[in-house]
Design an enzyme around this catalytic site. Sequence first.
Site, PDB file in Angstrom:
ATOM      1  N   LYS A 173       0.844  -1.196   0.000  1.00 48.75           N
ATOM      2  CA  LYS A 173       0.000   0.000   0.000  1.00 48.75           C
ATOM      3  C   LYS A 173       0.882   1.250   0.000  1.00 48.75           C
ATOM      4  O   LYS A 173       1.574   1.530   0.975  1.00 48.75           O
ATOM      5  CB  LYS A 173      -0.891   0.030   1.247  1.00 48.75           C
ATOM      6  CG  LYS A 173      -1.964   1.106   1.114  1.00 48.75           C
ATOM      7  CD  LYS A 173      -2.661   1.398   2.425  1.00 48.75           C
ATOM      8  CE  LYS A 173      -2.136   2.615   3.096  1.00 48.75           C
ATOM      9  NZ  LYS A 173      -2.235   3.856   2.323  1.00 48.75           N
ATOM     10  N   GLU A 248      10.083   1.273  10.344  1.00 49.15           N
ATOM     11  CA  GLU A 248      10.996   2.400  10.096  1.00 49.15           C
ATOM     12  C   GLU A 248      10.199   3.671  10.359  1.00 49.15           C
ATOM     13  O   GLU A 248       9.313   4.026   9.575  1.00 49.15           O
ATOM     14  CB  GLU A 248      11.499   2.367   8.653  1.00 49.15           C
ATOM     15  CG  GLU A 248      12.276   1.108   8.302  1.00 49.15           C
ATOM     16  CD  GLU A 248      13.587   0.969   9.049  1.00 49.15           C
ATOM     17  OE1 GLU A 248      14.122   1.989   9.523  1.00 49.15           O
ATOM     18  OE2 GLU A 248      14.064  -0.166   9.180  1.00 49.15           O
ATOM     19  N   CYS A 282      13.170  11.575   6.375  1.00 50.03           N
ATOM     20  CA  CYS A 282      13.311  11.148   7.773  1.00 50.03           C
ATOM     21  C   CYS A 282      14.726  11.352   8.284  1.00 50.03           C
ATOM     22  O   CYS A 282      14.953  11.400   9.484  1.00 50.03           O
ATOM     23  CB  CYS A 282      12.907   9.683   7.897  1.00 50.03           C
ATOM     24  SG  CYS A 282      13.828   8.637   6.756  1.00 50.03           S
ATOM     25  N   GLU A 384       9.065  15.612  16.129  1.00 49.53           N
ATOM     26  CA  GLU A 384       9.374  15.593  14.704  1.00 49.53           C
ATOM     27  C   GLU A 384       8.458  16.564  13.962  1.00 49.53           C
ATOM     28  O   GLU A 384       7.239  16.504  14.113  1.00 49.53           O
ATOM     29  CB  GLU A 384       9.180  14.181  14.140  1.00 49.53           C
ATOM     30  CG  GLU A 384       9.576  14.114  12.672  1.00 49.53           C
ATOM     31  CD  GLU A 384       9.329  12.759  12.025  1.00 49.53           C
ATOM     32  OE1 GLU A 384       8.242  12.180  12.230  1.00 49.53           O
ATOM     33  OE2 GLU A 384      10.222  12.302  11.292  1.00 49.53           O
TER      34      GLU A 384
HETATM   35  P1  NAD Z   1       1.980   7.781   8.242  1.00 52.54           P
HETATM   36  O1  NAD Z   1       2.379   6.944   9.384  1.00 52.54           O
HETATM   37  O2  NAD Z   1       0.864   8.725   8.388  1.00 52.54           O
HETATM   38  O3  NAD Z   1       1.610   6.886   6.981  1.00 52.54           O
HETATM   39  C1  NAD Z   1       2.497   5.931   6.438  1.00 52.54           C
HETATM   40  C2  NAD Z   1       1.698   4.860   5.726  1.00 52.54           C
HETATM   41  O4  NAD Z   1       0.938   4.144   6.695  1.00 52.54           O
HETATM   42  C3  NAD Z   1       0.695   5.401   4.717  1.00 52.54           C
HETATM   43  O5  NAD Z   1       0.626   4.537   3.617  1.00 52.54           O
HETATM   44  C4  NAD Z   1      -0.614   5.376   5.513  1.00 52.54           C
HETATM   45  O6  NAD Z   1      -1.751   5.293   4.703  1.00 52.54           O
HETATM   46  C5  NAD Z   1      -0.436   4.113   6.322  1.00 52.54           C
HETATM   47  N1  NAD Z   1      -1.239   4.047   7.552  1.00 52.54           N
HETATM   48  C6  NAD Z   1      -1.738   5.058   8.295  1.00 52.54           C
HETATM   49  N2  NAD Z   1      -2.431   4.577   9.347  1.00 52.54           N
HETATM   50  C7  NAD Z   1      -2.358   3.230   9.285  1.00 52.54           C
HETATM   51  C8  NAD Z   1      -2.841   2.165  10.086  1.00 52.54           C
HETATM   52  N3  NAD Z   1      -3.574   2.385  11.182  1.00 52.54           N
HETATM   53  N4  NAD Z   1      -2.558   0.898   9.723  1.00 52.54           N
HETATM   54  C9  NAD Z   1      -1.802   0.648   8.651  1.00 52.54           C
HETATM   55  N5  NAD Z   1      -1.316   1.610   7.826  1.00 52.54           N
HETATM   56  C10 NAD Z   1      -1.575   2.886   8.142  1.00 52.54           C
HETATM   57  O7  NAD Z   1       3.331   8.525   7.797  1.00 52.54           O
HETATM   58  P2  NAD Z   1       3.485   9.631   6.667  1.00 52.54           P
HETATM   59  O8  NAD Z   1       2.922  10.898   7.180  1.00 52.54           O
HETATM   60  O9  NAD Z   1       3.020   9.060   5.369  1.00 52.54           O
HETATM   61  O10 NAD Z   1       5.074   9.733   6.586  1.00 52.54           O
HETATM   62  C11 NAD Z   1       5.842  10.577   7.360  1.00 52.54           C
HETATM   63  C12 NAD Z   1       6.517   9.807   8.480  1.00 52.54           C
HETATM   64  O11 NAD Z   1       7.302   8.742   7.946  1.00 52.54           O
HETATM   65  C13 NAD Z   1       7.492  10.657   9.268  1.00 52.54           C
HETATM   66  O12 NAD Z   1       7.329  10.398  10.621  1.00 52.54           O
HETATM   67  C14 NAD Z   1       8.849  10.168   8.790  1.00 52.54           C
HETATM   68  O13 NAD Z   1       9.907  10.357   9.688  1.00 52.54           O
HETATM   69  C15 NAD Z   1       8.578   8.735   8.551  1.00 52.54           C
HETATM   70  N6  NAD Z   1       9.567   8.148   7.675  1.00 52.54           N
HETATM   71  C16 NAD Z   1      10.476   7.281   8.197  1.00 52.54           C
HETATM   72  C17 NAD Z   1      11.451   6.735   7.387  1.00 52.54           C
HETATM   73  C18 NAD Z   1      12.469   5.774   7.939  1.00 52.54           C
HETATM   74  O14 NAD Z   1      13.130   5.121   7.149  1.00 52.54           O
HETATM   75  N7  NAD Z   1      12.608   5.654   9.239  1.00 52.54           N
HETATM   76  C19 NAD Z   1      11.484   7.067   6.026  1.00 52.54           C
HETATM   77  C20 NAD Z   1      10.538   7.965   5.544  1.00 52.54           C
HETATM   78  C21 NAD Z   1       9.575   8.483   6.364  1.00 52.54           C
END
Ligand code: NAD
Length: 480
Positions: A173, A248, A282, A384
């Site tokens: 997804k 991650e 990130c 963050e």
């Molecule tokens: P998010 O957690 O809102 O969403 C990430 C994904 O999870 C999306 O596809 C979303 O639809 C899905 N999702 C949301 N709620 C869910 C649930 N209850 N069950 C399953 N899936 C669900 O994150 P975002 O806003 O898309 O991304 C930003 C975040 O990602 C920041 O915190 C950033 O630091 C982090 N990030 C981390 C890394 C890493 O490698 N550590 C890399 C990139 C981004």
Amino acid sequence: MQKILNYINGELVEPISKKYLENINPATGQIYSQCPDSDERDIELAVKSAESAIDSWSNMSASDRSKIMLTLAGLMERDLDKLAIAESIDQGKPLWLAKNGEIPRAISNIHFFATGIEHFSSESHSMGKHAINYTLRAPIGIVGCISPWNLPLYLFTWKIAPAIAAGNCVIAKPSEITPMTAFLFAELCIEAGLPKGVLNIVNGLGPKVGSAIVSHEKITAISFTGGTKTGEEIARVAGPKFKKLSLELGGKNPNIVFADCNFEKAVSESVRASFTNQGEICLCGSRIFIERSIYEKFKTEFVKQTAKLKVGNPLAEDTKVGAIASQQHFDKILSYIELAKQEGGKLLFGGNTVKLEGENATGFFILPTVFENLPFDCKTNQEEIFGPLVTLIPFDTEDDVLTMANSTQFGLSCTIWTENLARAHNIAAKVKSGIVWVNCWLLRDLRTPFGGMKSSGVGREGGLEAFRFFTETKNVCVKL
Ligand code: NAD
């Protein structure tokens, strides 16, 4: 208006609900395509399709799987420009960044794991004349891969490539905020001849379709990249089901500048580490700690270089900072700018939205923003923000800077600027981060372990770590 479709059982299909979400171009604020609003029924179909594919895919030789993936990488290379334009429009990042950084890296992800699987081997442990142990590493079966919006195709492929190379079938997804390049990727999977059911891409909202992936009994491993709060929720659901989990999550990375650094390099790379991709990586260094003796000099030069970054239409060649990915995230960053002011921060640059002309007048643009005079333990320096906002903080000793650097709940990455090798090693060993860069930033070797400590995640991705995650380990002990 373009309709994005799900990719299930080798075909591009509508969601069962026939409902769609609005997909917005952040540089204009206008709806420009539609994303499936899928639900658990679509996940059920995807799981059925994966079930019918798993035997033949997992039993196919690694070199045959590799060949199909290399064909796919070749098609991505052919369509690099198309993918880069789509990514820039969907996410808001400058086109040059998508063209020179992210899409080439997405291609490398497929290439790297396609070739890597041919070299993957398992161990044996001899007990002399008594016995021999050997380790089997078999594909897990059906796995779930969930990715965020900041580096859409880059992080999507970073997960699915090792999963399918290792012989699993995947239910993936992409973020509902940036679904476009995963859709174009699905078209390329069909063209490359990826057997149906090996990869299924189901679009929609996280709490609806994402959580249907996490809770499905037949999906036994979840690889997730996204926010720490979402990671918590996923762990809460998947933990009691004993699913294999790789998380991650977020970061609040320290960038530590010692007085004995190569000054020019430290400043220019710190600017890059602060504002690349609008600070929506990130690994961006959002807390810049500067040794007091060079604080004023560093500050002046840092602000001077920040002021030169052009905020503009992501598709324009001279744009250095594009649009913030969504209205919601734009509002969140603005609220942190207000918070930094309330907490006593002194604004050195930015702190405002940018009003562009023409169709970009309604886009989500924020000036790169620099604050100083904020205590290391205030909210601005602990939470963050994930945008173009950094803080400058002076320090006196190695111990001081380590205390401040390690003070947040996060532990993803750290950058150290010094010409003193012993000091670099000392800080690298003591800082609580999964990734440390010395005199560089975002220099990546795909073989290295990637991931964070504390609330930045659980597990490591990359190289053999990824293959180990996506395989089930079994020890066989044979008495001689
Ligand atoms: P998010 O957690 O809102 O969403 C990430 C994904 O999870 C999306 O596809 C979303 O639809 C899905 N999702 C949301 N709620 C869910 C649930 N209850 N069950 C399953 N899936 C669900 O994150 P975002 O806003 O898309 O991304 C930003 C975040 O990602 C920041 O915190 C950033 O630091 C982090 N990030 C981390 C890394 C890493 O490698 N550590 C890399 C990139 C981004």
